[in-house]
Design an enzyme around this catalytic site. Structure first.
Site, PDB file in Angstrom:
ATOM      1  N   LYS A  85       3.337 -15.479   2.362  1.00 42.60           N
ATOM      2  CA  LYS A  85       3.332 -16.292   1.146  1.00 42.60           C
ATOM      3  C   LYS A  85       4.783 -16.622   0.832  1.00 42.60           C
ATOM      4  O   LYS A  85       5.319 -16.293  -0.243  1.00 42.60           O
ATOM      5  CB  LYS A  85       2.642 -15.510   0.011  1.00 42.60           C
ATOM      6  CG  LYS A  85       2.373 -16.297  -1.236  1.00 42.60           C
ATOM      7  CD  LYS A  85       1.313 -17.381  -1.100  1.00 42.60           C
ATOM      8  CE  LYS A  85       1.265 -18.218  -2.360  1.00 42.60           C
ATOM      9  NZ  LYS A  85       0.439 -19.448  -2.204  1.00 42.60           N
ATOM     10  N   TYR A 141       0.818  -1.212   0.000  1.00 42.28           N
ATOM     11  CA  TYR A 141       0.000   0.000   0.000  1.00 42.28           C
ATOM     12  C   TYR A 141       0.853   1.264   0.000  1.00 42.28           C
ATOM     13  O   TYR A 141       0.349   2.356  -0.225  1.00 42.28           O
ATOM     14  CB  TYR A 141      -0.955   0.014   1.200  1.00 42.28           C
ATOM     15  CG  TYR A 141      -2.067  -1.021   1.113  1.00 42.28           C
ATOM     16  CD1 TYR A 141      -1.893  -2.166   0.358  1.00 42.28           C
ATOM     17  CD2 TYR A 141      -3.272  -0.844   1.764  1.00 42.28           C
ATOM     18  CE1 TYR A 141      -2.884  -3.124   0.266  1.00 42.28           C
ATOM     19  CE2 TYR A 141      -4.281  -1.802   1.681  1.00 42.28           C
ATOM     20  CZ  TYR A 141      -4.076  -2.935   0.921  1.00 42.28           C
ATOM     21  OH  TYR A 141      -5.063  -3.874   0.830  1.00 42.28           O
ATOM     22  N   ASP A 178     -11.376  -8.634   6.792  1.00 45.13           N
ATOM     23  CA  ASP A 178     -12.747  -8.616   6.266  1.00 45.13           C
ATOM     24  C   ASP A 178     -13.351 -10.019   6.346  1.00 45.13           C
ATOM     25  O   ASP A 178     -14.522 -10.187   6.698  1.00 45.13           O
ATOM     26  CB  ASP A 178     -12.769  -8.151   4.799  1.00 45.13           C
ATOM     27  CG  ASP A 178     -13.032  -6.649   4.667  1.00 45.13           C
ATOM     28  OD1 ASP A 178     -12.608  -5.889   5.568  1.00 45.13           O
ATOM     29  OD2 ASP A 178     -13.643  -6.240   3.664  1.00 45.13           O
ATOM     30  N   ASP A 234      -5.500  -6.732   5.448  1.00 41.41           N
ATOM     31  CA  ASP A 234      -6.705  -6.064   4.946  1.00 41.41           C
ATOM     32  C   ASP A 234      -7.737  -7.116   4.534  1.00 41.41           C
ATOM     33  O   ASP A 234      -8.906  -7.063   4.918  1.00 41.41           O
ATOM     34  CB  ASP A 234      -6.318  -5.178   3.750  1.00 41.41           C
ATOM     35  CG  ASP A 234      -7.469  -4.317   3.253  1.00 41.41           C
ATOM     36  OD1 ASP A 234      -8.424  -4.098   4.027  1.00 41.41           O
ATOM     37  OD2 ASP A 234      -7.410  -3.865   2.103  1.00 41.41           O
ATOM     38  N   ASP A 268      -2.978 -18.257   1.660  1.00 45.75           N
ATOM     39  CA  ASP A 268      -4.107 -18.976   1.033  1.00 45.75           C
ATOM     40  C   ASP A 268      -4.645 -20.030   1.990  1.00 45.75           C
ATOM     41  O   ASP A 268      -5.863 -20.195   2.143  1.00 45.75           O
ATOM     42  CB  ASP A 268      -3.696 -19.579  -0.331  1.00 45.75           C
ATOM     43  CG  ASP A 268      -2.347 -20.270  -0.323  1.00 45.75           C
ATOM     44  OD1 ASP A 268      -1.634 -20.204   0.701  1.00 45.75           O
ATOM     45  OD2 ASP A 268      -2.010 -20.902  -1.346  1.00 45.75           O
TER      46      ASP A 268
HETATM   47  C1  IPM Z   1      -9.478  -0.919   5.719  1.00 48.56           C
HETATM   48  C2  IPM Z   1      -9.948  -0.361   4.404  1.00 48.56           C
HETATM   49  C3  IPM Z   1      -8.884   0.561   3.874  1.00 48.56           C
HETATM   50  C4  IPM Z   1      -7.609  -0.231   3.711  1.00 48.56           C
HETATM   51  C5  IPM Z   1      -9.223   1.242   2.541  1.00 48.56           C
HETATM   52  C6  IPM Z   1     -10.532   2.005   2.621  1.00 48.56           C
HETATM   53  C7  IPM Z   1      -8.106   2.137   2.066  1.00 48.56           C
HETATM   54  O1  IPM Z   1     -10.252  -1.389   3.532  1.00 48.56           O
HETATM   55  O2  IPM Z   1      -9.228  -0.142   6.647  1.00 48.56           O
HETATM   56  O3  IPM Z   1      -9.370  -2.135   5.830  1.00 48.56           O
HETATM   57  O4  IPM Z   1      -7.416  -0.910   2.715  1.00 48.56           O
HETATM   58  O5  IPM Z   1      -6.789  -0.192   4.621  1.00 48.56           O
HETATM   59 MG    MG Z   2     -10.175  -3.301   4.403  1.00 41.50          MG
END
Ligand code: IPM
Ligand code: MG
Length: 377
Positions: free
Chosen positions: A196, A149, A256, A252, A228
């Site tokens: 990985k 990032y 989620d 990230d 993975d």
């Molecule tokens: C998170 C979000 C952010 C990230 C985005 C919105 C830039 O997905 O905080 O997980 O990727 O860090």
């Molecule tokens: Mg995120």
């Protein structure tokens, strides 16, 4: 004590979830004798509209002066067609790196009240739990200011090729690993490094750093998993995990995934911490940026439907990590738990409890008010 909090309500549901969180902080202040002073700042879409850029210099400078930062959410369809460097998400990345908050703690816990909101069967959950219970409690520590990032990115001159780069220094890997070990020390003493390494050189480098750093934590069981496989294990057997430490990109994605297992992304708080030795640290506590892990949810913005609990729980993490107020943090968490016990549910966590009929669907404001009332009891 007095604390200054940089407040970035942001876009979409951001201001709606921030409002109850500050009311709750004020109530904590009244009960325990603290004063929280808010410095409201613009970032994200709002700042693009008013200042032409997602993270105005004034916002970052003002945030640095504060003891911690609490953020709602940024972004929305209005700004989606802007070029990469002008998108609202740049504000998040700029704040994270500008404040030096490299260790992103993302706890994923299955609360007993929301058990039926977890898509996994009880027997799947129980099979991997150390005591055979149908639940899990894990913490993802995501590296937040390096890696893909923040690496060099670009396009070739002819526009026919694009690239992003994964770069990590020894120092960056070491400090996030130490943050992970510190967390594991006060948890179940297990740390899993997710990478990985069968393909990526940067992952092999992470393992080299880990081989050295892990020697300082002989009480902690260190393990390694390819990303993975980890993605699969989180769904197959989440109970095996205590602390997961991983890169910016993998963290990230995996956080989620983990949020789905807890029932709703609307429940998950996060803390992003710098080093207690950093110049921005105040009173020996690290600089911290606190935010729910969900986004700005433009589809439900302004409708009093958002779940404010992730932001309220993020404020609790702020009390704990940046202000050292453990008792106060616990009081907020207990109030949230009591409100869930009483059957209150925002729509994202509704109709999935074991005793339907005992739950009451409420909006953002009523949920915030219920937590506030519980605190003042
Ligand atoms: C998170 C979000 C952010 C990230 C985005 C919105 C830039 O997905 O905080 O997980 O990727 O860090
Ligand atoms: Mg995120």
């Amino acid at each position: 004590m007095n604390f200054s909090i940089a407040l970035v309500p942001g876009d979409g549901i951001g201001p709606e979830v921030i409002a109850p969180a500050t009311e709750i902080l004020d109530a904590i202040g009244d009960i325990y004798g603290h004063v929280f002073h808010y410095v409201e700042l613009e970032a994200g879409g709002k700042a693009i509209d008013s200042a032409g850029e997602p993270l105005p210099q004034e916002t970052l400078e003002a945030a640095k002066q504060c003891d911690a930062l609490l953020l709602g959410a940024v972004g929305g369809p209005r700004w989606e067609t802007l070029p990469g460097h002008l998108r609202p998400e740049r504000a998040l990345l700029g704040l994270r790196s500008g404040l030096g908050v490299f260790a992103n703690l993302r706890p994923a816990v299955l609360l007993p009240q929301l058990k039926d909101a977890c898509p996994l069967k009880d027997e799947v959950l129980a099979a991997s739990h150390p005591e055979g219970k149908p639940t899990f409690d894990l913490l993802i520590v995501r590296e937040l200011t390096g890696g893909l990032y923040f690496g060099t990115r670009g396009r070739s001159e002819d526009g026919k090729t694009a690239f992003d780069t994964e770069t990590y220094s020894w120092m960056e890997v070491e400090r996030v690993l130490r943050a992970g070990y510190a967390a594991a020390t006060v948890r179940r003493k297990k740390l899993c490094i997710v990478d990985k390494a069968n393909v990526l050189e940067s992952s092999r480098f992470w393992r080299e750093v880990a081989a050295v750093v892990s020697k300082d934590y002989p009480d902690i069981e260190t393990s390694y998993l390819y990303v993975d496989n980890c993605a699969m294990q989180l769904i197959r057997a989440p109970g095996q995990f205590d602390v997961i430490v991983t890169s910016n990109l993998f963290g990230d994605i995996l956080s989620d995934e983990a949020s789905v297992l807890t029932g709703s992304i609307g429940m998950l708080p996060s803390a992003s911490l710098g080093s207690p030795q950093d110049p921005l640290a105040k009173n020996g506590h690290p600089m911290g940026m606190y935010e729910p892990i969900h986004g700005s949810a433009p589809d439900i913005a302004g409708q009093d439907r958002a779940n404010p609990l992730a932001t309220i729980l993020s404020a609790a993490m702020m009390l704990r990590y940046s202000f050292g107020l453990e008792k106060e943090a616990h009081a907020v968490e207990a109030a949230v738990s009591a409100v869930l016990d009483a059957g209150l549910r925002t729509q994202d966590i509704a109709r999935r409890t074991s005793t339907p009929g005992s739950e009451k669907i409420v909006g953002t404001k009523a949920m915030g008010a219920a937590v506030l009332k519980e605190l003042s009891r």
